[in-house]
Design an enzyme around this catalytic site. Structure first.
Site, PDB file in Angstrom:
ATOM      1  N   ARG A 143       0.170   1.198  12.139  1.00  0.00           N
ATOM      2  CA  ARG A 143      -1.112   0.491  11.993  1.00  0.00           C
ATOM      3  C   ARG A 143      -1.666   0.054  13.352  1.00  0.00           C
ATOM      4  O   ARG A 143      -2.883  -0.065  13.521  1.00  0.00           O
ATOM      5  CB  ARG A 143      -0.978  -0.685  11.025  1.00  0.00           C
ATOM      6  CG  ARG A 143      -0.503  -0.225   9.640  1.00  0.00           C
ATOM      7  CD  ARG A 143      -1.025  -1.012   8.489  1.00  0.00           C
ATOM      8  NE  ARG A 143      -0.402  -0.547   7.252  1.00  0.00           N
ATOM      9  CZ  ARG A 143      -0.839   0.467   6.509  1.00  0.00           C
ATOM     10  NH1 ARG A 143      -1.928   1.126   6.860  1.00  0.00           N
ATOM     11  NH2 ARG A 143      -0.201   0.824   5.409  1.00  0.00           N
TER      12      ARG A 143
ATOM     13  N   LYS B  59      -0.285   4.384  -0.389  1.00  0.00           N
ATOM     14  CA  LYS B  59       1.146   4.342  -0.069  1.00  0.00           C
ATOM     15  C   LYS B  59       1.908   3.508  -1.100  1.00  0.00           C
ATOM     16  O   LYS B  59       2.945   3.936  -1.616  1.00  0.00           O
ATOM     17  CB  LYS B  59       1.325   3.765   1.343  1.00  0.00           C
ATOM     18  CG  LYS B  59       2.763   3.737   1.841  1.00  0.00           C
ATOM     19  CD  LYS B  59       2.815   3.763   3.346  1.00  0.00           C
ATOM     20  CE  LYS B  59       2.658   2.408   4.001  1.00  0.00           C
ATOM     21  NZ  LYS B  59       3.831   1.530   3.834  1.00  0.00           N
TER      22      LYS B  59
ATOM     23  N   GLY C  85       9.955  -0.472   4.598  1.00  0.00           N
ATOM     24  CA  GLY C  85      10.308  -1.752   3.972  1.00  0.00           C
ATOM     25  C   GLY C  85      10.158  -1.685   2.462  1.00  0.00           C
ATOM     26  O   GLY C  85      10.971  -2.243   1.715  1.00  0.00           O
TER      27      GLY C  85
ATOM     28  N   GLN D 240       6.488  -6.812  -2.296  1.00  0.00           N
ATOM     29  CA  GLN D 240       7.777  -6.106  -2.246  1.00  0.00           C
ATOM     30  C   GLN D 240       8.858  -6.957  -2.909  1.00  0.00           C
ATOM     31  O   GLN D 240       9.665  -6.451  -3.691  1.00  0.00           O
ATOM     32  CB  GLN D 240       8.144  -5.772  -0.806  1.00  0.00           C
ATOM     33  CG  GLN D 240       7.199  -4.740  -0.195  1.00  0.00           C
ATOM     34  CD  GLN D 240       7.490  -4.439   1.252  1.00  0.00           C
ATOM     35  OE1 GLN D 240       8.344  -5.077   1.882  1.00  0.00           O
ATOM     36  NE2 GLN D 240       6.772  -3.480   1.813  1.00  0.00           N
TER      37      GLN D 240
ATOM     38  N   ARG E 202       5.666   3.599  -5.782  1.00  0.00           N
ATOM     39  CA  ARG E 202       6.006   3.133  -7.127  1.00  0.00           C
ATOM     40  C   ARG E 202       6.074   4.300  -8.112  1.00  0.00           C
ATOM     41  O   ARG E 202       6.964   4.342  -8.973  1.00  0.00           O
ATOM     42  CB  ARG E 202       5.001   2.070  -7.565  1.00  0.00           C
ATOM     43  CG  ARG E 202       5.249   0.740  -6.807  1.00  0.00           C
ATOM     44  CD  ARG E 202       4.030  -0.134  -6.802  1.00  0.00           C
ATOM     45  NE  ARG E 202       4.302  -1.469  -6.247  1.00  0.00           N
ATOM     46  CZ  ARG E 202       4.385  -1.767  -4.949  1.00  0.00           C
ATOM     47  NH1 ARG E 202       4.259  -0.810  -4.036  1.00  0.00           N
ATOM     48  NH2 ARG E 202       4.618  -3.006  -4.538  1.00  0.00           N
TER      49      ARG E 202
ATOM     50  N   ARG F 152       3.467  -7.927  14.603  1.00  0.00           N
ATOM     51  CA  ARG F 152       2.039  -7.583  14.717  1.00  0.00           C
ATOM     52  C   ARG F 152       1.183  -8.695  15.307  1.00  0.00           C
ATOM     53  O   ARG F 152       0.019  -8.464  15.605  1.00  0.00           O
ATOM     54  CB  ARG F 152       1.472  -7.119  13.368  1.00  0.00           C
ATOM     55  CG  ARG F 152       1.911  -5.713  13.026  1.00  0.00           C
ATOM     56  CD  ARG F 152       1.178  -5.126  11.829  1.00  0.00           C
ATOM     57  NE  ARG F 152       1.775  -3.835  11.499  1.00  0.00           N
ATOM     58  CZ  ARG F 152       1.830  -3.311  10.287  1.00  0.00           C
ATOM     59  NH1 ARG F 152       1.311  -3.958   9.268  1.00  0.00           N
ATOM     60  NH2 ARG F 152       2.395  -2.124  10.090  1.00  0.00           N
TER      61      ARG F 152
ATOM     62  N   ASP G 243      -2.132  -5.761   5.568  1.00  0.00           N
ATOM     63  CA  ASP G 243      -1.938  -4.568   6.412  1.00  0.00           C
ATOM     64  C   ASP G 243      -3.187  -4.230   7.223  1.00  0.00           C
ATOM     65  O   ASP G 243      -3.122  -3.412   8.149  1.00  0.00           O
ATOM     66  CB  ASP G 243      -1.557  -3.362   5.541  1.00  0.00           C
ATOM     67  CG  ASP G 243      -0.181  -3.537   4.911  1.00  0.00           C
ATOM     68  OD1 ASP G 243       0.628  -4.304   5.459  1.00  0.00           O
ATOM     69  OD2 ASP G 243       0.081  -2.907   3.867  1.00  0.00           O
TER      70      ASP G 243
ATOM     71  N   LYS H  25       6.529  -7.380  10.196  1.00  0.00           N
ATOM     72  CA  LYS H  25       6.096  -6.050   9.750  1.00  0.00           C
ATOM     73  C   LYS H  25       6.795  -4.995  10.623  1.00  0.00           C
ATOM     74  O   LYS H  25       7.763  -5.297  11.305  1.00  0.00           O
ATOM     75  CB  LYS H  25       4.570  -5.949   9.825  1.00  0.00           C
ATOM     76  CG  LYS H  25       3.860  -6.865   8.832  1.00  0.00           C
ATOM     77  CD  LYS H  25       4.158  -6.438   7.411  1.00  0.00           C
ATOM     78  CE  LYS H  25       3.520  -7.362   6.382  1.00  0.00           C
ATOM     79  NZ  LYS H  25       3.933  -7.082   5.032  1.00  0.00           N
TER      80      LYS H  25
HETATM   81  C1  S3P Z   1       3.618  -3.550   0.166  1.00  0.00           C
HETATM   82  C2  S3P Z   1       3.510  -4.903   0.293  1.00  0.00           C
HETATM   83  C3  S3P Z   1       3.183  -5.564   1.561  1.00  0.00           C
HETATM   84  C4  S3P Z   1       2.566  -4.588   2.547  1.00  0.00           C
HETATM   85  C5  S3P Z   1       3.318  -3.301   2.628  1.00  0.00           C
HETATM   86  C6  S3P Z   1       3.354  -2.611   1.275  1.00  0.00           C
HETATM   87  C7  S3P Z   1       3.988  -2.974  -1.148  1.00  0.00           C
HETATM   88  O1  S3P Z   1       4.378  -6.056   2.147  1.00  0.00           O
HETATM   89  O2  S3P Z   1       2.476  -5.174   3.821  1.00  0.00           O
HETATM   90  O3  S3P Z   1       2.725  -2.412   3.554  1.00  0.00           O
HETATM   91  O4  S3P Z   1       3.822  -1.754  -1.361  1.00  0.00           O
HETATM   92  O5  S3P Z   1       4.440  -3.750  -2.002  1.00  0.00           O
HETATM   93  P1  S3P Z   1       4.989  -7.509   1.753  1.00  0.00           P
HETATM   94  O6  S3P Z   1       5.439  -7.435   0.339  1.00  0.00           O
HETATM   95  O7  S3P Z   1       6.123  -7.717   2.709  1.00  0.00           O
HETATM   96  O8  S3P Z   1       3.875  -8.475   1.944  1.00  0.00           O
END
Ligand code: S3P
Length: 416
Positions: free
Chosen positions: A377, A19, A88, A161, A24, A335, A304, A331
């Protein structure tokens, strides 16, 4: 969704695309010069949110099987409202991407996404000169046109992120930007941007970026270790599983540390490279499990996977303690609460804490009715828990698995 108990589970699975990498590949190629083929892409709802945002901004896309053909757009259409759905990653990376492209837009999301914190991205972006408004820290997020200047930034939370949003903005900022992170988070952004011609360097925990433009790069997306985790844990609890084509980027493999600590019998086979990322097939066999200790420093590489790791703990001989996991509260659901509810609904002895859980494992796990709280999840971890339980049960609100793993339940029931 009804889930049958099955303590002799044996299966071989082709794991769907990662994912994080699919997001990206879509976002970066969508802003690059040229055409790219993204094969093995995850076509779950979250990644499709990223794709539709890029299309609205001007990128052109065609989907054929699990391949996305994408033609980037260097000059974005300004003034759009972009729906990020439940994702997110889409919203946070878009904030940085839009700021770096000096493009105005409004980012919206569903009820869950609209509750998640966005100031953690907006605030450091403002330090680069971005003009961004949130509504009391939440979506809708308005990004305005502005000029950016590079500088040194610390990330306050360990979040790929946030780091990725800052890197994307830095690509459009004058001068040099240095981003320091205390705990290293997943580095798919750094890897892919380097392949696309960005001026980006990593020195220990600091990422150094200079203004760059990107050329399109085709990406072969490896399978998602976070999706494989459900089948790997099933193998450890119930029989034997082989998860094929799993991305084993070292910033993502915390679950193997968990396996080592708990005494899980697993092997990595056929280790190879695919699309600039290490990949392997992962075989996991039923194991006698020791209790687990996890702390804050472990979180970035397995964040995750915590719900499904908690399922593993329910079957370990003794008390497992997961702490330093406050990030779980923000999340797709809270969670800490929803993982504890999931375990409790199936008869596991669990205590939720402010930063994690205590799970007293090794007792009989009855099974029962588990609510997903619309969190993919939790739905999939619950399905693993029920498969390993005495009586099985059902998942309420199972359709949310489409966020990251369309076809999950079909694959689960296609055991050999
Ligand atoms: C992700 C970073 C993580 C992860 C999310 C995907 C990403 O989140 O939990 O499912 O693709 O950069 P955080 O950056 O909030 O830790």
């Amino acid at each position: 969704m009804k889930i049958k108990a099955n303590r002799e589970y044996i299966g071989e699975f082709q794991i769907p695309g990662d994912k994080s990498i699919t997001h990206r590949a879509i976002l970066f190629n969508g802003m690059a010069e040229g055409k790219a083929e993204i094969s093995g892409a995850l076509l779950g709802e979250d990644c499709l949110s990223s794709l539709s945002c890029m299309q609205k901004l001007g990128a052109k896309a065609e989907i054929s099987g699990d391949t996305i053909l994408l033609e980037g757009c260097k000059k974005f259409r300004s003034g759009q409202t972009l729906d990020c759905g439940n994702s997110g990653t889409t919203m946070r990376l878009m904030m940085g991407l839009l700021a770096g492209k000096h493009c105005a837009a409004v980012l919206t999301g569903d009820a869950s996404l609209s509750k998640r914190p966005m100031e953690r991205v907006a605030e450091p972006l403002r330090k680069l000169g971005a003009k961004i408004d949130t509504v009391e820290g939440h979506a809708p997020v308005s990004v305005f046109e502005s000029d950016l200047t590079g500088r040194e930034l610390d990330t306050a939370v360990a979040s790929a992120q946030v780091k990725s949003a800052l890197i994307l903005a830095a690509l459009g900022a004058e001068g040099e930007t240095r981003i320091y992170e205390k705990l290293k988070t997943r580095d798919h952004t750094e890897r892919l941007l380097r392949a696309m011609g960005a001026d980006i360097k990593v020195e220990d925990n600091t990422v150094i970026i200079r203004k760059s433009s990107l050329h399109a790069v085709s990406v072969e997306v490896p399978g998602d270790i976070s999706s494989a985790a459900y089948f790997m844990v099933l193998g450890a609890l119930c029989g034997e599983t082989l998860s094929k084509n799993v991305g084993i980027n070292p910033t993502r493999t915390g679950i193997f540390t968990v396996f080592d600590r708990m005494g899980v019998n697993y092997t990595l086979e056929n280790i190879r490279e695919s699309g600039g990322e290490p990949v392997a097939d992962v075989r996991v066999k039923k194991s006698r499990l020791k209790p687990l200790r996890l702390g804050a420093e472990d979180m970035p590489s397995l964040i995750d996977e915590v719900p499904v790791i908690s399922v593993l703990c329910a079957f370990a001989d003794g008390e497992s303690v997961i702490s330093g996991a406050e990030e779980l509260k923000v999340k797709e659901s809270d969670r800490i609460k929803t993982t504890a509810e999931m375990l409790c609904s199936a008869g596991v002895d669990v205590q939720a804490k402010s930063d994690g859980f205590i799970i007293r494992g090794g007792k009989k796990v009855r099974g029962g009715k588990i609510c997903s709280y619309a969190d993919h999840r939790i739905a999939m971890s619950g399905a693993v828990l029920l498969t390993a339980s005495e009586q099985g049960g059902e998942i309420e609100g199972a359709e949310c698995v489409n966020i990251s793993f369309p076809g999950f339940f079909e694959l689960l029931s296609r055991e050999k």
